[in-house]
Design a protein around this motif. Structure first.
Motif, PDB file in Angstrom:
ATOM      1  N   UNK A 278       0.820   4.095  -2.766  1.00 24.17           N
ATOM      2  CA  UNK A 278       0.571   5.487  -2.383  1.00 24.17           C
ATOM      3  C   UNK A 278       1.708   6.385  -2.890  1.00 24.17           C
ATOM      4  N   UNK A 279       2.919   5.877  -2.810  1.00 22.26           N
ATOM      5  CA  UNK A 279       4.084   6.654  -3.232  1.00 22.26           C
ATOM      6  C   UNK A 279       4.058   6.910  -4.747  1.00 22.26           C
ATOM      7  N   UNK A 280       3.676   5.851  -5.488  1.00 25.10           N
ATOM      8  CA  UNK A 280       3.689   5.986  -6.949  1.00 25.10           C
ATOM      9  C   UNK A 280       2.372   6.543  -7.509  1.00 25.10           C
ATOM     10  N   UNK A 281       1.396   6.755  -6.636  1.00 24.54           N
ATOM     11  CA  UNK A 281       0.102   7.284  -7.092  1.00 24.54           C
ATOM     12  C   UNK A 281       0.275   8.734  -7.541  1.00 24.54           C
ATOM     13  N   UNK A 282      -0.402   9.093  -8.661  1.00 26.41           N
ATOM     14  CA  UNK A 282      -0.293  10.445  -9.242  1.00 26.41           C
ATOM     15  C   UNK A 282      -1.236  11.389  -8.506  1.00 26.41           C
ATOM     16  N   UNK A 283      -0.670  12.481  -7.981  1.00 26.31           N
ATOM     17  CA  UNK A 283      -1.475  13.476  -7.262  1.00 26.31           C
ATOM     18  C   UNK A 283      -1.637  14.771  -8.044  1.00 26.31           C
ATOM     19  N   UNK A 284      -0.857  14.960  -9.076  1.00 31.41           N
ATOM     20  CA  UNK A 284      -0.896  16.223  -9.833  1.00 31.41           C
ATOM     21  C   UNK A 284      -2.234  16.328 -10.595  1.00 31.41           C
ATOM     22  N   UNK A 285      -2.937  17.472 -10.392  1.00 30.56           N
ATOM     23  CA  UNK A 285      -4.265  17.644 -11.005  1.00 30.56           C
ATOM     24  C   UNK A 285      -4.183  17.701 -12.527  1.00 30.56           C
ATOM     25  N   UNK A 286      -3.151  18.364 -13.035  1.00 32.62           N
ATOM     26  CA  UNK A 286      -3.008  18.494 -14.491  1.00 32.62           C
ATOM     27  C   UNK A 286      -2.812  17.131 -15.151  1.00 32.62           C
TER      28      UNK A 286
ATOM     29  N   UNK B 158       0.838  -1.213   0.000  1.00 31.52           N
ATOM     30  CA  UNK B 158       0.000   0.000   0.000  1.00 31.52           C
ATOM     31  C   UNK B 158       0.869   1.258   0.000  1.00 31.52           C
ATOM     32  N   UNK B 159       1.940   1.239   0.797  1.00 36.49           N
ATOM     33  CA  UNK B 159       2.840   2.399   0.847  1.00 36.49           C
ATOM     34  C   UNK B 159       3.474   2.663  -0.516  1.00 36.49           C
ATOM     35  N   UNK B 160       3.866   1.583  -1.186  1.00 41.98           N
ATOM     36  CA  UNK B 160       4.460   1.738  -2.520  1.00 41.98           C
ATOM     37  C   UNK B 160       3.433   2.298  -3.518  1.00 41.98           C
TER      38      UNK B 160
END
Length: 204
Positions: free
Chosen positions: A37-45, A33-35
Protein backbone atom coordinates in the motif's frame (compact mmCIF):
# COMPACT_ATOMS: atom_id res chain seq x y z
CA UNK A 1 -6.77 -34.54 45.26
CA UNK A 2 -6.02 -34.56 41.54
CA UNK A 3 -2.71 -35.58 40.19
CA UNK A 4 -0.27 -32.81 39.30
CA UNK A 5 1.59 -33.27 36.01
CA UNK A 6 5.20 -32.65 36.30
CA UNK A 7 5.60 -31.85 32.56
CA UNK A 8 3.59 -29.64 30.18
CA UNK A 9 0.53 -30.95 28.36
CA UNK A 10 1.59 -31.89 24.83
CA UNK A 11 -1.78 -31.11 23.22
CA UNK A 12 -1.98 -27.68 24.76
CA UNK A 13 1.59 -26.94 23.71
CA UNK A 14 0.83 -27.98 20.14
CA UNK A 15 -2.30 -25.77 20.09
CA UNK A 16 -0.36 -22.79 21.44
CA UNK A 17 2.36 -23.33 18.84
CA UNK A 18 -0.26 -23.44 16.08
CA UNK A 19 -1.90 -20.23 17.34
CA UNK A 20 1.47 -18.52 17.57
CA UNK A 21 2.32 -19.62 13.99
CA UNK A 22 -1.04 -18.33 12.69
CA UNK A 23 -0.54 -14.99 14.48
CA UNK A 24 2.96 -14.67 13.09
CA UNK A 25 1.71 -15.47 9.59
CA UNK A 26 -1.04 -12.84 9.94
CA UNK A 27 1.53 -10.27 11.09
CA UNK A 28 3.75 -11.06 8.10
CA UNK A 29 0.78 -10.76 5.67
CA UNK A 30 -0.35 -7.48 7.27
CA UNK A 31 3.13 -6.03 7.05
CA UNK A 32 3.41 -7.10 3.42
CA UNK A 33 0.06 -5.44 2.56
CA UNK A 34 1.12 -2.24 4.34
CA UNK A 35 4.36 -2.15 2.36
CA UNK A 36 2.49 -2.73 -0.91
CA UNK A 37 0.00 0.00 0.00
CA UNK A 38 2.86 2.35 0.85
CA UNK A 39 4.68 1.74 -2.43
CA UNK A 40 1.49 1.72 -4.52
CA UNK A 41 1.27 4.63 -7.02
CA UNK A 42 -1.65 6.98 -6.36
CA UNK A 43 -0.74 9.86 -8.67
CA UNK A 44 -3.27 10.07 -11.55
CA UNK A 45 -0.74 11.45 -14.04
CA UNK A 46 1.68 8.63 -13.38
CA UNK A 47 -1.12 6.07 -13.67
CA UNK A 48 -2.17 7.59 -17.00
CA UNK A 49 1.42 7.43 -18.24
CA UNK A 50 1.65 3.80 -17.24
CA UNK A 51 -1.69 3.08 -18.94
CA UNK A 52 -0.53 4.82 -22.14
CA UNK A 53 2.72 2.89 -22.07
CA UNK A 54 0.81 -0.40 -21.76
CA UNK A 55 -1.52 0.62 -24.62
CA UNK A 56 1.44 1.49 -26.84
CA UNK A 57 3.10 -1.81 -26.07
CA UNK A 58 -0.13 -3.64 -26.92
CA UNK A 59 -0.42 -1.73 -30.21
CA UNK A 60 3.19 -2.49 -31.09
CA UNK A 61 2.60 -6.14 -30.28
CA UNK A 62 -0.57 -6.28 -32.42
CA UNK A 63 1.25 -4.56 -35.35
CA UNK A 64 4.14 -7.01 -35.02
CA UNK A 65 1.66 -9.93 -34.96
CA UNK A 66 -0.08 -8.62 -38.10
CA UNK A 67 3.25 -8.17 -39.90
CA UNK A 68 4.27 -11.70 -38.96
CA UNK A 69 0.93 -13.02 -40.19
CA UNK A 70 1.24 -11.16 -43.52
CA UNK A 71 4.81 -12.38 -43.93
CA UNK A 72 3.70 -15.96 -43.30
CA UNK A 73 0.90 -15.58 -45.88
CA UNK A 74 3.33 -14.16 -48.46
CA UNK A 75 5.78 -16.99 -47.89
CA UNK A 76 2.97 -19.52 -48.18
CA UNK A 77 1.78 -17.92 -51.42
CA UNK A 78 5.27 -17.81 -52.95
CA UNK A 79 5.78 -21.45 -52.01
CA UNK A 80 2.51 -22.40 -53.73
CA UNK A 81 3.48 -20.38 -56.84
CA UNK A 82 6.83 -22.14 -57.07
CA UNK A 83 5.11 -25.50 -56.92
CA UNK A 84 3.07 -24.92 -60.10
CA UNK A 85 3.90 -27.63 -62.59
CA UNK A 86 5.88 -26.66 -65.66
CA UNK A 87 4.19 -27.15 -69.00
CA UNK A 88 5.76 -29.76 -71.24
CA UNK A 89 7.68 -28.37 -74.21
CA UNK A 90 5.78 -28.29 -77.53
CA UNK A 91 6.30 -31.31 -79.76
CA UNK A 92 9.01 -31.03 -82.39
CA UNK A 93 7.89 -30.44 -85.97
CA UNK A 94 9.89 -31.89 -88.84
CA UNK A 95 10.60 -30.18 -92.16
CA UNK A 96 8.41 -32.68 -93.96
CA UNK A 97 5.44 -31.72 -91.76
CA UNK A 98 6.08 -28.02 -92.40
CA UNK A 99 6.19 -28.56 -96.19
CA UNK A 100 2.97 -30.61 -96.04
CA UNK A 101 1.20 -27.84 -94.16
CA UNK A 102 2.43 -25.26 -96.69
CA UNK A 103 1.03 -27.34 -99.59
CA UNK A 104 -2.43 -27.63 -98.05
CA UNK A 105 -4.67 -24.91 -99.45
CA UNK A 106 -6.92 -23.20 -96.94
CA UNK A 107 -10.61 -23.84 -97.38
CA UNK A 108 -12.34 -20.61 -98.34
CA UNK A 109 -15.91 -20.28 -97.16
CA UNK A 110 -18.41 -18.74 -99.53
CA UNK A 111 -19.25 -15.28 -98.33
CA UNK A 112 -22.94 -14.51 -98.02
CA UNK A 113 -23.95 -10.99 -98.92
CA UNK A 114 -25.50 -8.85 -96.22
CA UNK A 115 -27.02 -5.37 -96.14
CA UNK A 116 -23.58 -4.06 -95.18
CA UNK A 117 -22.08 -5.16 -98.50
CA UNK A 118 -24.78 -3.51 -100.63
CA UNK A 119 -24.08 0.10 -101.72
CA UNK A 120 -25.98 2.87 -99.98
CA UNK A 121 -28.99 4.25 -101.80
CA UNK A 122 -29.84 7.91 -101.65
CA UNK A 123 -32.89 8.85 -99.58
CA UNK A 124 -35.56 9.96 -102.06
CA UNK A 125 -37.65 11.58 -99.37
CA UNK A 126 -35.18 14.46 -99.28
CA UNK A 127 -35.16 14.88 -103.07
CA UNK A 128 -38.92 15.47 -103.42
CA UNK A 129 -39.46 19.17 -102.77
CA UNK A 130 -42.18 20.04 -100.33
CA UNK A 131 -43.85 23.40 -100.25
CA UNK A 132 -44.26 23.55 -96.49
CA UNK A 133 -41.37 22.41 -94.36
CA UNK A 134 -41.01 22.72 -90.58
CA UNK A 135 -37.76 22.17 -88.71
CA UNK A 136 -38.99 22.90 -85.17
CA UNK A 137 -42.09 22.42 -83.06
CA UNK A 138 -43.17 26.06 -83.33
CA UNK A 139 -42.83 25.97 -87.15
CA UNK A 140 -44.89 22.76 -87.26
CA UNK A 141 -47.60 24.32 -85.12
CA UNK A 142 -47.62 27.39 -87.35
CA UNK A 143 -47.96 25.15 -90.46
CA UNK A 144 -50.75 23.07 -88.99
CA UNK A 145 -52.74 25.93 -87.48
CA UNK A 146 -55.70 26.99 -89.64
CA UNK A 147 -56.51 30.41 -88.18
CA UNK A 148 -54.60 33.52 -89.19
CA UNK A 149 -52.22 35.12 -86.73
CA UNK A 150 -53.85 37.83 -84.71
CA UNK A 151 -52.29 41.19 -85.41
CA UNK A 152 -51.22 42.95 -82.24
CA UNK A 153 -53.44 46.00 -82.25
CA UNK A 154 -52.52 47.19 -78.76
CA UNK A 155 -49.50 49.52 -78.62
CA UNK A 156 -49.20 49.04 -74.83
CA UNK A 157 -48.16 45.42 -75.35
CA UNK A 158 -45.41 46.37 -77.82
CA UNK A 159 -44.23 49.32 -75.76
CA UNK A 160 -42.15 47.42 -73.14
CA UNK A 161 -39.98 45.54 -75.67
CA UNK A 162 -39.57 48.67 -77.80
CA UNK A 163 -38.56 50.71 -74.73
CA UNK A 164 -35.95 48.16 -73.63
CA UNK A 165 -34.33 48.21 -77.09
CA UNK A 166 -34.50 52.00 -77.24
CA UNK A 167 -33.04 52.36 -73.72
CA UNK A 168 -30.12 50.02 -74.48
CA UNK A 169 -29.24 51.96 -77.64
CA UNK A 170 -29.64 55.44 -76.14
CA UNK A 171 -27.81 54.64 -72.87
CA UNK A 172 -24.66 53.77 -74.81
CA UNK A 173 -24.81 57.11 -76.64
CA UNK A 174 -25.54 59.15 -73.50
CA UNK A 175 -22.68 57.51 -71.57
CA UNK A 176 -20.27 58.76 -74.22
CA UNK A 177 -21.67 62.31 -74.23
CA UNK A 178 -22.18 62.59 -70.43
CA UNK A 179 -19.58 60.37 -68.72
CA UNK A 180 -19.89 62.08 -65.31
CA UNK A 181 -23.61 61.37 -64.80
CA UNK A 182 -24.93 58.48 -62.74
CA UNK A 183 -26.90 55.60 -64.30
CA UNK A 184 -30.18 56.71 -62.71
CA UNK A 185 -29.75 60.22 -64.19
CA UNK A 186 -29.00 58.75 -67.61
CA UNK A 187 -32.11 56.53 -67.40
CA UNK A 188 -34.26 59.57 -66.53
CA UNK A 189 -32.94 61.40 -69.59
CA UNK A 190 -33.65 58.36 -71.79
CA UNK A 191 -37.22 58.11 -70.45
CA UNK A 192 -37.88 61.81 -71.17
CA UNK A 193 -36.61 61.36 -74.74
CA UNK A 194 -38.68 58.14 -75.09
CA UNK A 195 -41.91 59.98 -74.37
CA UNK A 196 -41.25 62.33 -77.34
CA UNK A 197 -39.69 59.66 -79.60
CA UNK A 198 -41.44 58.53 -82.80
CA UNK A 199 -40.40 54.91 -81.89
CA UNK A 200 -42.83 55.02 -78.95
CA UNK A 201 -45.97 53.09 -80.00
CA UNK A 202 -48.14 55.57 -78.12
CA UNK A 203 -46.86 58.42 -80.33
CA UNK A 204 -47.72 56.63 -83.59
Amino acid sequence: MPKKFAGENSKAAAAKARKAAVKEDEKVQKKKQEEEQYWKEDDKHVLRKLQRKEDQEKKKQSIADKKAEVKALIEQETASIKKTPKLPPPPKVTRAQISEQANIKPVVKEKTETHLDAPLEENINRLIPTADEARSVTEAIALLSTRDEEIDKHPEKRMKAAYVAYERRELALLKETHPTLRLSQLKQMVFKEWQKSPENPLNQ
